[in-house]
Design an enzyme around this catalytic site. Structure first.
Site, PDB file in Angstrom:
ATOM      1  N   GLY A 252       0.764  -1.241   0.000  1.00 17.91           N
ATOM      2  CA  GLY A 252       0.000   0.000   0.000  1.00 17.91           C
ATOM      3  C   GLY A 252       0.790   1.282   0.000  1.00 17.91           C
ATOM      4  O   GLY A 252       0.201   2.370  -0.046  1.00 17.91           O
TER       5      GLY A 252
ATOM      6  N   GLY B 279       3.448  -3.407  -3.969  1.00 17.79           N
ATOM      7  CA  GLY B 279       3.341  -3.618  -5.416  1.00 17.79           C
ATOM      8  C   GLY B 279       3.682  -2.318  -6.118  1.00 17.79           C
ATOM      9  O   GLY B 279       4.749  -2.134  -6.703  1.00 17.79           O
TER      10      GLY B 279
ATOM     11  N   ARG C 169      -6.557   2.930 -15.585  1.00 15.49           N
ATOM     12  CA  ARG C 169      -6.594   3.617 -14.291  1.00 15.49           C
ATOM     13  C   ARG C 169      -7.382   4.939 -14.285  1.00 15.49           C
ATOM     14  O   ARG C 169      -8.152   5.171 -13.360  1.00 15.49           O
ATOM     15  CB  ARG C 169      -5.176   3.826 -13.749  1.00 15.49           C
ATOM     16  CG  ARG C 169      -4.447   2.487 -13.493  1.00 15.49           C
ATOM     17  CD  ARG C 169      -3.133   2.658 -12.746  1.00 15.49           C
ATOM     18  NE  ARG C 169      -3.354   3.112 -11.399  1.00 15.49           N
ATOM     19  CZ  ARG C 169      -3.241   4.343 -10.983  1.00 15.49           C
ATOM     20  NH1 ARG C 169      -2.854   5.302 -11.809  1.00 15.49           N
ATOM     21  NH2 ARG C 169      -3.510   4.666  -9.746  1.00 15.49           N
TER      22      ARG C 169
ATOM     23  N   TYR D 207     -10.217   4.420 -11.690  1.00 13.90           N
ATOM     24  CA  TYR D 207      -9.928   5.017 -10.380  1.00 13.90           C
ATOM     25  C   TYR D 207      -9.857   6.545 -10.426  1.00 13.90           C
ATOM     26  O   TYR D 207      -9.387   7.148  -9.459  1.00 13.90           O
ATOM     27  CB  TYR D 207      -8.557   4.547  -9.872  1.00 13.90           C
ATOM     28  CG  TYR D 207      -8.286   3.075  -9.814  1.00 13.90           C
ATOM     29  CD1 TYR D 207      -8.924   2.267  -8.867  1.00 13.90           C
ATOM     30  CD2 TYR D 207      -7.342   2.485 -10.651  1.00 13.90           C
ATOM     31  CE1 TYR D 207      -8.629   0.905  -8.779  1.00 13.90           C
ATOM     32  CE2 TYR D 207      -7.038   1.135 -10.572  1.00 13.90           C
ATOM     33  CZ  TYR D 207      -7.690   0.350  -9.634  1.00 13.90           C
ATOM     34  OH  TYR D 207      -7.383  -0.976  -9.548  1.00 13.90           O
TER      35      TYR D 207
ATOM     36  N   CYS E  80     -14.778   3.583 -28.081  1.00 12.74           N
ATOM     37  CA  CYS E  80     -16.087   4.218 -28.114  1.00 12.74           C
ATOM     38  C   CYS E  80     -16.715   4.263 -26.728  1.00 12.74           C
ATOM     39  O   CYS E  80     -17.726   3.607 -26.462  1.00 12.74           O
ATOM     40  CB  CYS E  80     -16.978   3.471 -29.100  1.00 12.74           C
ATOM     41  SG  CYS E  80     -16.155   3.274 -30.681  1.00 12.74           S
ATOM     42  N   GLU E  81     -16.093   4.991 -25.830  1.00 14.02           N
ATOM     43  CA  GLU E  81     -16.580   5.199 -24.455  1.00 14.02           C
ATOM     44  C   GLU E  81     -16.127   6.589 -24.042  1.00 14.02           C
ATOM     45  O   GLU E  81     -14.975   6.956 -24.276  1.00 14.02           O
ATOM     46  CB  GLU E  81     -15.911   4.226 -23.471  1.00 14.02           C
ATOM     47  CG  GLU E  81     -16.150   2.763 -23.687  1.00 14.02           C
ATOM     48  CD  GLU E  81     -17.401   2.247 -22.991  1.00 14.02           C
ATOM     49  OE1 GLU E  81     -18.029   2.992 -22.212  1.00 14.02           O
ATOM     50  OE2 GLU E  81     -17.735   1.083 -23.247  1.00 14.02           O
TER      51      GLU E  81
HETATM   52  C1  LIG Z   1      -2.964  -5.363  -3.884  1.00 14.91           C
HETATM   53  C2  LIG Z   1      -2.401  -5.911  -2.642  1.00 14.91           C
HETATM   54  C3  LIG Z   1      -1.123  -5.528  -2.241  1.00 14.91           C
HETATM   55  C4  LIG Z   1      -0.290  -4.505  -2.982  1.00 14.91           C
HETATM   56  O1  LIG Z   1      -0.813  -3.218  -2.903  1.00 14.91           O
HETATM   57  P1  LIG Z   1       0.084  -1.995  -3.428  1.00 14.91           P
HETATM   58  O2  LIG Z   1      -0.755  -0.815  -3.141  1.00 14.91           O
HETATM   59  O3  LIG Z   1       0.325  -2.191  -4.871  1.00 14.91           O
HETATM   60  O4  LIG Z   1       1.332  -1.996  -2.639  1.00 14.91           O
HETATM   61  C5  LIG Z   1      -0.593  -6.134  -1.119  1.00 14.91           C
HETATM   62  N1  LIG Z   1      -1.283  -7.056  -0.408  1.00 14.91           N
HETATM   63  C6  LIG Z   1      -2.529  -7.436  -0.757  1.00 14.91           C
HETATM   64  C7  LIG Z   1      -3.223  -8.455   0.048  1.00 14.91           C
HETATM   65  C8  LIG Z   1      -3.130  -6.875  -1.878  1.00 14.91           C
HETATM   66  O5  LIG Z   1      -4.366  -7.230  -2.224  1.00 14.91           O
END
Ligand SMILES: *Cc1c(COP(=O)(O)O)cnc(C)c1O
Length: 433
Positions: free
Chosen positions: A238, A289, A326, A330, A356-357
């Site tokens: 996160g 991630g 994205r 989002y 086409c959106e």
């Molecule tokens: C998506 C996810 C992550 C990674 O989130 P990031 O924001 O990309 O770091 C880590 N753990 C779980 C369980 C997730 O679903």
């Protein structure tokens, strides 16, 4: 920090001209910097060095084999959410023993595969899942390592679609129920209670929600670990990145700006969290991630038309929401810069794709340099949740991907052939002549 910068007027990724890549491989084209990837992984890894720890890269952010292989080579583990992802880890030279399996819907087949491969832990999201894992492990005469995913009910103050740690979300087990769930799990003979886990959301740009969640989880982890003998605690992923540079920065030098200085750096993250976690004496797992790969990738696109209506200046490009969803999904902001910088005025523009959106856009009312047909633009910070969310909507082929390493570059995913889009489709007998 990242490795995309201008050399003279031309945008480069490390030592390679982006325009040359676009001309050689065509567009839309994802371009990744191996150095940025490595740098982000190592910064986080080093910041956590006071702890026994394992970074399990959340591969759903970008699962290209070249990206995976780079990270596996640095000692990264992986956070996987499907059998397909675990198979990808193995194909890219990673180890199941360094993988955690997340997700609310693991099938029996997926559990069996992961167990046989020797997964490090299943992060369990419900009681029925505990029973199912126990059953599969019993059938295979094994013990399945598990951690319960705790939902700490803490609002990460991020976009609703990437908030996961409140009771409004489908994820994890409510904080108040966790003790009784472990008590029940301890009676299931084929489970090994290996740890405890949480993940409160994505794109967190402030350390406060992490701190709040860790402060809430640690005492519970200590208590349960004393009882069941845990190996690890996972605090999820996160960590957010900079998408929108401060206005004064003019794009690529954002890491020098005030906005960037305020961003959640590995050192702020670690300085806050390490002292809270250290007393537990457990191995600490992380599942970043976006932080690892987000700013390591750009999406290069070609301007097809500039269309002026009474109200707007539309820059119509050859990338679309099927390549990078994205903004549509989002409401995300991606910085857009010309691949070839030239002097000339700026104009308020909407950058849109050919699909086409009305949702098929990359920017609205954005002040951009004047461009014309044949110019290339780069959408920055497209490395995470970009190509992996690609689709064939409008029968558009999946984009090609390139990895840059110093002065070298290599195609790491070829552009999809159009005929491959429908090759799995069959004609029912009654429609055949
Ligand atoms: C998506 C996810 C992550 C990674 O989130 P990031 O924001 O990309 O770091 C880590 N753990 C779980 C369980 C997730 O679903």
């Amino acid at each position: 920090m990242h490795d995309f910068s201008y050399v003279g007027s031309e945008l480069h990724c490390e030592g390679v001209s982006v325009k040359a890549l676009a001309q050689r491989h065509g567009t839309p084209l994802y371009v990744y910097s191996q150095h940025t990837l490595t740098d982000h992984f190592q910064k986080l890894d080093r910041a956590l060095s006071p702890l026994s720890h394992l970074i399990c890269y959340a591969m759903k952010a970008n699962s290209n084999q070249a990206v995976m292989r780079t990270l596996a080579g640095l000692g990264s583990g992986f956070d996987v959410v499907s059998e397909g992802e675990l198979r990808r880890v193995l194909a890219a030279g990673g180890k199941a023993a360094q993988c955690v399996f997340a997700g609310v819907g693991k099938t029996e087949q997926e559990i069996e595969f992961a167990l046989k491969e020797g997964i490090y832990s299943f992060n369990v999201e419900s009681e029925p899942e505990l029973e199912r894992i126990n059953r599969v492990a019993e059938r295979l005469k094994r013990k399945a390592p598990i951690a319960v995913r705790v939902n700490p009910n803490i609002d990460a103050h991020t976009h609703a679609k990437i908030t996961t740690g409140t009771y409004e979300n489908k994820f994890g087990i409510a904080f108040e129920k966790v003790e009784s769930v472990y008590a029940r799990a301890s009676k299931l003979k084929n489970l090994k209670l290996a740890g405890i886990q949480m993940h409160i959301g994505s794109q967190l740009t402030d350390v406060a929600p992490f701190e709040q969640a860790v402060r809430k989880l640690v005492p519970l982890a200590a208590k349960l670990s004393a009882k069941y003998g845990f190996e690890f605690i996972s605090i999820g992923g996160g960590i957010g990145i900079v998408y929108q540079p401060a206005l004064e920065s003019g794009g690529l030098t954002w890491w020098k700006t005030t906005a960037a200085r305020k961003i959640l750096t590995p050192s702020v993250y670690a300085t806050t969290l390490v002292p809270l976690l250290q007393p537990l004496g457990l191995r600490v797992l992380l599942e970043p991630g976006r932080f690892i790969v987000g700013n390591a990738g750009i999406l290069v696109t070609r301007v097809e038309y500039v269309k002026r209506t009474g109200k707007k200046n539309f820059v119509i490009v050859d990338a679309a929401m099927n390549d990078l969803i994205r903004p549509a999904f989002y409401d995300s902001y991606h910085e857009i810069v010309p691949v070839q910088n030239r002097s000339g005025g700026r104009v308020s523009s909407d950058v849109v794709g050919p699909i086409c959106e009305s949702g098929d856009y990359f920017a609205k009312d954005r002040s951009l340099p004047k461009v014309g047909e044949g110019d290339y633009l780069a959408l920055l910070s497209a490395g995470a949740y970009g190509s992996v969310m690609g689709s064939n909507y409008n029968s558009r082929a999946l984009a090609a991907e390139v990895l840059v390493h110093g002065k070298e570059s290599a195609l790491v995913r070829q552009r999809q052939e159009l005929a491959d889009i429908w090759k799995g489709e069959r004609t029912p007998p009654w429609l055949k002549k």
